[in-house]
Design a protein around this motif. Structure first.
Motif, PDB file in Angstrom:
ATOM      1  N   LEU A 165      25.272  78.758  17.411  1.00 29.05           N
ATOM      2  CA  LEU A 165      23.817  78.909  17.407  1.00 29.05           C
ATOM      3  C   LEU A 165      23.235  78.105  16.255  1.00 29.05           C
ATOM      4  CD1 LEU A 165      21.149  80.226  18.334  1.00 29.05           C
ATOM      5  CD2 LEU A 165      21.658  82.123  16.773  1.00 29.05           C
ATOM      6  N   LYS A 166      22.314  77.207  16.576  1.00 30.28           N
ATOM      7  CA  LYS A 166      21.606  76.447  15.550  1.00 30.28           C
ATOM      8  C   LYS A 166      20.167  76.959  15.485  1.00 30.28           C
ATOM      9  CE  LYS A 166      24.284  72.166  15.533  1.00 30.28           C
ATOM     10  NZ  LYS A 166      24.736  72.328  14.135  1.00 30.28           N
ATOM     11  N   VAL A 167      19.712  77.265  14.278  1.00 28.18           N
ATOM     12  CA  VAL A 167      18.376  77.825  14.082  1.00 28.18           C
ATOM     13  C   VAL A 167      17.459  76.755  13.517  1.00 28.18           C
ATOM     14  CG1 VAL A 167      17.029  79.592  12.883  1.00 28.18           C
ATOM     15  CG2 VAL A 167      19.326  80.120  13.732  1.00 28.18           C
ATOM     16  N   THR A 168      16.246  76.684  14.040  1.00 26.18           N
ATOM     17  CA  THR A 168      15.264  75.718  13.553  1.00 26.18           C
ATOM     18  C   THR A 168      13.942  76.416  13.292  1.00 26.18           C
ATOM     19  OG1 THR A 168      14.384  75.119  15.728  1.00 26.18           O
ATOM     20  CG2 THR A 168      16.340  73.937  14.983  1.00 26.18           C
ATOM     21  N   ALA A 169      13.154  75.796  12.466  1.00 28.87           N
ATOM     22  CA  ALA A 169      11.784  76.266  12.221  1.00 28.87           C
ATOM     23  C   ALA A 169      10.891  75.045  12.138  1.00 28.87           C
ATOM     24  CB  ALA A 169      11.698  77.081  10.937  1.00 28.87           C
ATOM     25  N   PRO A 170      10.064  74.817  13.151  1.00 26.93           N
ATOM     26  CA  PRO A 170       9.133  73.681  13.084  1.00 26.93           C
ATOM     27  C   PRO A 170       8.003  74.027  12.129  1.00 26.93           C
ATOM     28  CG  PRO A 170       8.790  74.927  15.103  1.00 26.93           C
ATOM     29  CD  PRO A 170       9.951  75.569  14.399  1.00 26.93           C
ATOM     30  N   GLY A 171       7.891  73.289  11.074  1.00 32.97           N
ATOM     31  CA  GLY A 171       6.899  73.593  10.040  1.00 32.97           C
ATOM     32  C   GLY A 171       5.484  73.259  10.454  1.00 32.97           C
ATOM     33  N   SER A 172       4.607  73.333   9.498  1.00 36.25           N
ATOM     34  CA  SER A 172       3.191  73.062   9.747  1.00 36.25           C
ATOM     35  C   SER A 172       2.952  71.563   9.901  1.00 36.25           C
ATOM     36  CB  SER A 172       2.348  73.595   8.588  1.00 36.25           C
ATOM     37  OG  SER A 172       2.721  72.969   7.367  1.00 36.25           O
ATOM     38  N   ALA A 173       1.855  71.228  10.545  1.00 34.98           N
ATOM     39  CA  ALA A 173       1.484  69.819  10.686  1.00 34.98           C
ATOM     40  C   ALA A 173       1.199  69.225   9.312  1.00 34.98           C
ATOM     41  CB  ALA A 173       0.254  69.682  11.580  1.00 34.98           C
ATOM     42  N   PRO A 174       1.704  68.037   9.019  1.00 34.51           N
ATOM     43  CA  PRO A 174       1.477  67.434   7.700  1.00 34.51           C
ATOM     44  C   PRO A 174      -0.008  67.268   7.400  1.00 34.51           C
ATOM     45  CG  PRO A 174       3.175  66.234   8.901  1.00 34.51           C
ATOM     46  CD  PRO A 174       2.555  67.186   9.870  1.00 34.51           C
ATOM     47  N   VAL A 175      -0.376  67.572   6.167  1.00 39.30           N
ATOM     48  CA  VAL A 175      -1.759  67.411   5.712  1.00 39.30           C
ATOM     49  C   VAL A 175      -1.803  66.257   4.712  1.00 39.30           C
ATOM     50  CG1 VAL A 175      -3.698  68.512   4.539  1.00 39.30           C
ATOM     51  CG2 VAL A 175      -2.225  69.861   6.046  1.00 39.30           C
ATOM     52  N   LEU A 176      -2.648  65.272   4.952  1.00 38.17           N
ATOM     53  CA  LEU A 176      -2.743  64.096   4.097  1.00 38.17           C
ATOM     54  C   LEU A 176      -4.036  64.125   3.299  1.00 38.17           C
ATOM     55  CD1 LEU A 176      -0.760  63.231   6.498  1.00 38.17           C
ATOM     56  CD2 LEU A 176      -1.338  60.886   5.869  1.00 38.17           C
ATOM     57  N   PHE A 177      -3.941  63.759   2.021  1.00 43.02           N
ATOM     58  CA  PHE A 177      -5.105  63.663   1.157  1.00 43.02           C
ATOM     59  C   PHE A 177      -5.021  62.371   0.349  1.00 43.02           C
ATOM     60  CE2 PHE A 177      -5.205  68.184   1.926  1.00 43.02           C
ATOM     61  CZ  PHE A 177      -6.559  68.461   1.983  1.00 43.02           C
ATOM     62  N   PRO A 178      -6.139  61.643   0.240  1.00 43.66           N
ATOM     63  CA  PRO A 178      -6.141  60.389  -0.518  1.00 43.66           C
ATOM     64  C   PRO A 178      -6.673  60.585  -1.937  1.00 43.66           C
ATOM     65  CG  PRO A 178      -8.122  60.508   0.799  1.00 43.66           C
ATOM     66  CD  PRO A 178      -7.390  61.813   1.011  1.00 43.66           C
ATOM     67  N   ARG A 179      -6.262  59.700  -2.816  1.00 40.35           N
ATOM     68  CA  ARG A 179      -6.829  59.652  -4.171  1.00 40.35           C
ATOM     69  C   ARG A 179      -6.934  58.186  -4.582  1.00 40.35           C
ATOM     70  NH1 ARG A 179      -4.739  59.854  -9.562  1.00 40.35           N
ATOM     71  NH2 ARG A 179      -2.630  60.074  -8.761  1.00 40.35           N
TER      72      ARG A 179
ATOM     73  N   VAL B 247      -1.798  58.318  -1.433  1.00 36.99           N
ATOM     74  CA  VAL B 247      -1.926  59.250  -0.316  1.00 36.99           C
ATOM     75  C   VAL B 247      -0.817  60.292  -0.414  1.00 36.99           C
ATOM     76  CG1 VAL B 247      -2.078  59.516   2.183  1.00 36.99           C
ATOM     77  CG2 VAL B 247      -2.875  57.403   1.096  1.00 36.99           C
ATOM     78  N   SER B 248      -1.213  61.564  -0.419  1.00 35.25           N
ATOM     79  CA  SER B 248      -0.265  62.660  -0.533  1.00 35.25           C
ATOM     80  C   SER B 248      -0.092  63.337   0.823  1.00 35.25           C
ATOM     81  CB  SER B 248      -0.759  63.682  -1.562  1.00 35.25           C
ATOM     82  OG  SER B 248       0.085  64.806  -1.598  1.00 35.25           O
ATOM     83  N   CYS B 249       1.134  63.791   1.113  1.00 35.92           N
ATOM     84  CA  CYS B 249       1.461  64.456   2.372  1.00 35.92           C
ATOM     85  C   CYS B 249       2.207  65.752   2.070  1.00 35.92           C
ATOM     86  CB  CYS B 249       2.317  63.540   3.244  1.00 35.92           C
ATOM     87  SG  CYS B 249       2.911  64.303   4.778  1.00 35.92           S
ATOM     88  N   SER B 250       1.738  66.874   2.622  1.00 36.82           N
ATOM     89  CA  SER B 250       2.368  68.173   2.382  1.00 36.82           C
ATOM     90  C   SER B 250       2.565  68.916   3.689  1.00 36.82           C
ATOM     91  CB  SER B 250       1.515  69.028   1.442  1.00 36.82           C
ATOM     92  OG  SER B 250       1.398  68.419   0.169  1.00 36.82           O
ATOM     93  N   SER B 251       3.698  69.614   3.793  1.00 36.10           N
ATOM     94  CA  SER B 251       3.995  70.435   4.962  1.00 36.10           C
ATOM     95  C   SER B 251       4.966  71.528   4.541  1.00 36.10           C
ATOM     96  CB  SER B 251       4.597  69.582   6.085  1.00 36.10           C
ATOM     97  OG  SER B 251       4.841  70.367   7.227  1.00 36.10           O
TER      98      SER B 251
END
Length: 506
Positions: free
Chosen positions: A135-149, A158-162
């Motif tokens: 059994l392989k377990v996965t968790a699809p995370g949140s959609a990446p959020v991008l912010f510019p500076r 450009v920053s990317c967080s998930s």
């Protein structure tokens, strides 16, 4: 002689007719965290399995199975973590169930800890066989959020967080021209629940691309992508991005200043009101490296719940005189236990199954139930992993790895210093909030219903720290760990948080 040969042939045919071959599909089965999955397993050729022994177990845990079917029913003997979430379920509507030899296992509320091999074992009257399924377990995370500076040289950071990924994710930056962009940095954090969050940033210029994409993926095939049109952010007016950046920085600085004033408001009050020792009702005491502060002030519970953890009780490490529920959330003194000694029963301890070595962690404990008065007796706090509670309170001190607040009926509320500090808490808490800040060395207690801060304990933590619970004896209400509502950060809070990360990491 001829009759002997016939008998031997009949025995051989009989043995062949009762042979068992257990089958599972090739490869592995994939399931998401929190989902329900069926691990297929069947007897080939098909035969009735209702009178057979069916045992699903993990590696080297034959005697403590995930599920055991025997004598025509599922037995109570099983590994505790699979209780109330495992069953025998047909792999399809046409498999025939147990009568058709389908012995498939259904697992509910999949966790990361479920990952790994499962053994399907079937035993008949004179034959048995087994097969292994991964059994392989996965968790699809949140959609990446991008912010510019905007940077001074006209480029963008450009920053990317998930967050919420499993297994450990990879992050890839690309441009609209299909060109792979090199990240300037990547940071990965694994939370107490085993899920990963990722934060990355890259630097681009308008001549490099019009669109920037950040893709987060796992080796199991989960993938999510976020995009940003950087041309829309860069203006012909060079002061526009700088204005936006400085505006965000100014807001962040205001927030930091407010936090500092809030955190040190007690010290400012000390200076205005004169020497600490002369102030009425002051209960702060310095004990070597440990400070205890009691100040009943209004707080925002929702802010605390941003650090909420799913806490459960470690069933394998609990006083035999305690009784806990199957979900490992509720504990009370056993009906068979009679407390004859004087004083609080410090030995009736239960420990959290979660261990912490860094970060902020918050949980809430219910101390009453409907139409029942709040508990008079309880002990709640944290303890160094591996410690055990004894009857002698003098051994349960911070220097030995114990930090807690105790409610001892008519004896009131007190901390576990060498010289106990008695606190005046009114009304009696019906739900207690606990915040552990490992890195800052803080343990804080809150009355959730009144939204009041009750106590702050200051120390230096080392090693693994686990939650500590003691329900006392004689109360009608149990001690119950409750799951906090999920709190979502507002866009402004998230922007300031990410901006702070850019300034720190980029």
């Amino acid at each position: 002689m001829r009759s002997i040969i016939v008998l031997l042939l009949l025995n051989l045919l009989t043995d062949c007719s009762v042979s068992i071959t257990v089958k599972v599909p090739p490869g592995f089965v994939v399931a998401h965290v929190g989902s329900t999955v069926i691990l297929p397993c069947w007897i080939s050729p098909a035969q009735n399995a209702e009178a057979m022994e069916i045992r699903w177990y993990r590696q080297k845990q034959f005697k403590t199975p995930v599920l055991l079917y025997e004598h025509g029913r599922i037995q109570d003997k099983q590994e505790e973590s699979f209780r109330n979430r495992s069953s025998l379920t047909p792999r399809s509507d046409h498999s025939g169930g147990l009568k058709g030899g389908d012995v498939s296992l259904q697992l509910e509320k999949i966790t990361i800890q479920d990952e790994g091999p499962f053994h399907c074992y079937v035993s008949g009257h004179s034959a048995y066989d087994s097969a292994e399924l991964e059994l392989k377990v996965t968790a699809p995370g949140s959609a990446p959020v991008l912010f510019p500076r905007a940077l001074d040289d006209g480029r963008l950071n450009v920053s990317c967080s998930s967050s919420g990924w499993y297994p450990e994710p990879n992050i890839t930056w690309t441009s609209d021209q299909g060109k792979t962009l090199r990240p300037a940095g990547v940071s990965l954090h694994r939370a107490a629940d085993g899920l990963f969050s990722v934060h990355s940033w890259t630097t681009v210029s308008p001549s490099d691309a019009q669109l920037v994409s950040c893709s987060v993926s796992t080796t199991t095939g989960e993938s999510k992508e976020g995009n940003m049109d950087i041309q829309g952010f860069i203006s012909s007016d060079p002061w526009k991005p700088l204005f936006i950046t400085f505006t965000l920085l100014f807001c962040a600085l205001l927030g930091v200043a407010g936090l500092i004033l809030y955190k040190y408001r007690g010290k400012l009050t000390d200076c205005e009101n004169g020497p600490v020792e002369e102030r009425k009702g002051y209960t702060g005491v310095q004990m070597s490296d440990n400070a205890y502060e009691n100040a009943s002030v209004d707080i925002n519970i929702e802010d605390l719940r941003k650090h909420a953890e799913q806490i459960t009780i470690d069933r394998e490490n609990i006083s035999p005189d305690l009784k806990i529920t199957n979900d490992c959330k509720c504990v009370r003194d056993s009906p068979d236990y009679h407390h004859t000694a004087e004083g609080f029963p410090y030995q009736l301890c239960a420990f959290g199954a979660q261990r912490y070595t860094s970060g902020r962690h918050y949980w809430e404990v219910e101390l009453t139930r409907e139409n029942t008065p709040a508990k008079n007796y309880w002990l709640i706090g944290v303890v160094k992993h591996g410690n055990h509670c004894g009857k002698d309170r003098s051994a349960l001190t911070p220097s030995r790895g114990y930090w807690f607040l105790c409610s001892d009926g008519k004896n009131g509320f007190y901390t576990n210093t060498d010289s106990p500090i008695t606190l005046s808490i009114s009304p009696r808490p019906e739900r207690l909030g606990v915040l552990l800040d490992y890195d800052e060395g803080l343990l804080e207690f809150y009355s959730v219903k009144e939204s009041k801060h009750l106590l702050t304990m200051r120390t230096r933590f080392s090693g693994s720290i686990v939650p500590l619970f003691n329900p006392g004896v004689g109360d009608k209400s149990p001690l119950k760990i409750v799951d906090c509502p999920v709190t979502v950060e507002s866009p402004v809070e998230l922007t300031v948080s990410l901006l702070y990360n850019w300034n720190t990491d980029a």
